[in-house]
Design an enzyme around this catalytic site. Sequence first.
Site, PDB file in Angstrom:
ATOM      1  N   GLY A  28     -25.044  36.456 -16.719  1.00 51.60           N
ATOM      2  CA  GLY A  28     -26.209  35.847 -16.153  1.00 51.60           C
ATOM      3  C   GLY A  28     -27.430  37.009 -15.979  1.00 51.60           C
ATOM      4  O   GLY A  28     -27.336  37.776 -16.549  1.00 51.60           O
ATOM      5  N   SER A  29     -27.899  36.839 -14.683  1.00 51.92           N
ATOM      6  CA  SER A  29     -29.123  37.767 -14.502  1.00 51.92           C
ATOM      7  C   SER A  29     -28.642  39.386 -14.576  1.00 51.92           C
ATOM      8  O   SER A  29     -29.123  39.858 -15.237  1.00 51.92           O
ATOM      9  CB  SER A  29     -29.679  37.334 -13.250  1.00 51.92           C
ATOM     10  OG  SER A  29     -30.897  38.414 -12.807  1.00 51.92           O
ATOM     11  N   GLN A  30     -27.769  39.501 -13.760  1.00 51.73           N
ATOM     12  CA  GLN A  30     -27.125  40.875 -13.444  1.00 51.73           C
ATOM     13  C   GLN A  30     -26.345  41.168 -14.735  1.00 51.73           C
ATOM     14  O   GLN A  30     -26.333  42.369 -15.522  1.00 51.73           O
ATOM     15  CB  GLN A  30     -26.403  41.287 -12.325  1.00 51.73           C
ATOM     16  CG  GLN A  30     -27.256  41.243 -11.164  1.00 51.73           C
ATOM     17  CD  GLN A  30     -28.129  42.379 -11.195  1.00 51.73           C
ATOM     18  OE1 GLN A  30     -28.063  43.462 -11.810  1.00 51.73           O
ATOM     19  NE2 GLN A  30     -29.296  42.476 -10.259  1.00 51.73           N
ATOM     20  N   GLU A  86     -19.659  32.735  -5.249  1.00 46.49           N
ATOM     21  CA  GLU A  86     -18.907  31.662  -5.052  1.00 46.49           C
ATOM     22  C   GLU A  86     -17.620  31.280  -5.946  1.00 46.49           C
ATOM     23  O   GLU A  86     -16.933  30.472  -5.850  1.00 46.49           O
ATOM     24  CB  GLU A  86     -19.758  30.198  -4.833  1.00 46.49           C
ATOM     25  CG  GLU A  86     -20.438  29.616  -5.927  1.00 46.49           C
ATOM     26  CD  GLU A  86     -21.833  30.428  -6.150  1.00 46.49           C
ATOM     27  OE1 GLU A  86     -22.622  29.881  -6.868  1.00 46.49           O
ATOM     28  OE2 GLU A  86     -22.119  31.401  -5.650  1.00 46.49           O
ATOM     29  N   HIS A 110     -21.915  43.208  -5.626  1.00 48.75           N
ATOM     30  CA  HIS A 110     -22.410  42.645  -4.245  1.00 48.75           C
ATOM     31  C   HIS A 110     -20.843  42.780  -3.706  1.00 48.75           C
ATOM     32  O   HIS A 110     -19.933  42.341  -4.077  1.00 48.75           O
ATOM     33  CB  HIS A 110     -22.870  41.197  -4.296  1.00 48.75           C
ATOM     34  CG  HIS A 110     -23.317  41.019  -2.789  1.00 48.75           C
ATOM     35  ND1 HIS A 110     -23.613  41.517  -1.943  1.00 48.75           N
ATOM     36  CD2 HIS A 110     -23.178  39.663  -2.442  1.00 48.75           C
ATOM     37  CE1 HIS A 110     -23.964  40.932  -0.827  1.00 48.75           C
ATOM     38  NE2 HIS A 110     -23.461  39.563  -1.132  1.00 48.75           N
ATOM     39  N   GLU A 197     -31.842  38.632   2.425  1.00 53.73           N
ATOM     40  CA  GLU A 197     -31.917  37.513   1.936  1.00 53.73           C
ATOM     41  C   GLU A 197     -32.433  36.293   2.854  1.00 53.73           C
ATOM     42  O   GLU A 197     -33.369  35.598   2.490  1.00 53.73           O
ATOM     43  CB  GLU A 197     -30.860  36.834   1.045  1.00 53.73           C
ATOM     44  CG  GLU A 197     -30.516  37.907  -0.048  1.00 53.73           C
ATOM     45  CD  GLU A 197     -29.301  37.588  -0.576  1.00 53.73           C
ATOM     46  OE1 GLU A 197     -28.978  38.168  -1.660  1.00 53.73           O
ATOM     47  OE2 GLU A 197     -28.406  36.969  -0.079  1.00 53.73           O
ATOM     48  N   GLU A 233     -51.655  33.912  -3.818  1.00 53.22           N
ATOM     49  CA  GLU A 233     -52.008  35.304  -3.382  1.00 53.22           C
ATOM     50  C   GLU A 233     -50.853  36.128  -2.630  1.00 53.22           C
ATOM     51  O   GLU A 233     -51.021  37.593  -2.589  1.00 53.22           O
ATOM     52  CB  GLU A 233     -53.359  35.280  -2.430  1.00 53.22           C
ATOM     53  CG  GLU A 233     -54.603  34.763  -3.109  1.00 53.22           C
ATOM     54  CD  GLU A 233     -55.856  34.931  -2.266  1.00 53.22           C
ATOM     55  OE1 GLU A 233     -55.958  35.926  -1.757  1.00 53.22           O
ATOM     56  OE2 GLU A 233     -56.610  33.596  -2.304  1.00 53.22           O
TER      57      GLU A 233
END
Length: 337
Positions: A28-30, A86, A110, A197, A233
């Site tokens: 995935g992302s990591q 999870e 993590h 988070e 912004e």
Amino acid sequence: MTDEKVLYDADADLSLLEGKTVAVIGFGSQGHAHSLNLKDSGVDVVVGLRSDSASAEKARAAGLEVLEPAEAAARGDVVMLLVPDERHREVWEGGVREGVVPGNLLLFGHGFSIHFGEITPPEGVDIALVAPKGPGHLVRRQYTEGSGVPGLIAIEQDATGNAFPLALAYARGIGCTRGGVIQTSFREETETDLFGEQAVLCGGVSELVRAGYETLVEAGYDPRLAYFECLHELKLIVDLMYEKGITGMRHSISNTAEFGDLTRGKRVIGEESRAAMKAILSEIQSGEFAREWIAENNAGQKNFQRMREEQSNHLIEVEGRKLRSMMDWINTEFDES
């Protein structure tokens, strides 16, 4: 651990990974960033994915060898578990555990699963954490640009006596020692990460943005103006804080904006908000949040999915999708999916 020095490339010996295979479980992302950065650093990498995973073909197209998670773990001398929190117990008990043998290094991005007991570290195995402090796309992009995202490193179990230098070599392989690596503990990383988070980065900011937007719209102002003022912004201000700190950001905005910041900000984030933050931190420290999240997953995520759907249909999301579709300089791939 504020007295610990920041570790850079010169402190890490990448050659410790020579002759070893790193198995990255997840893409995935990591997972994709770690795998590709390690590959580009000359490390032997295999990726652990189910045969029916939509990511398998992407990993192969990137020149990576893809194996079933259990097979990848058995191949790896270093095993990095980068599936969502999870799913850690499911993937671990689904075959990865059998592949991790004494003398191996088991890594996490993590500390949740170790700190809250979802995974019990096997004896004779080194257990460590290497956590880049940035999303995966940034870990990959900065590596390719010759820089790196700073990271954290922690050792939970040092069975071989070599856990720290080997984990630090991994951190160098993904580019973190270019940006600087700080030594911490699984507990400290997990609890601060969850707090950030929930109270600031995701929960705090998203609710602050929605509250500001709703206040303007309910007062009769154009929803488009409300979107620009309260969401669009925000990136400009955060970028200034990222580059220059809060004082530097204040130096870059108008005196009017700075005076409003200094005199009104604490009325929004006041004692009630700080008390709520302390309560959130207490829930994290006690394990209450972890138990709630684990129970939510055991129940099939029904409440989680309901809340996700409700939030995605908020007026600020509807208005934002329309406005972003007119901004060809913004990647709207997620909006269109």
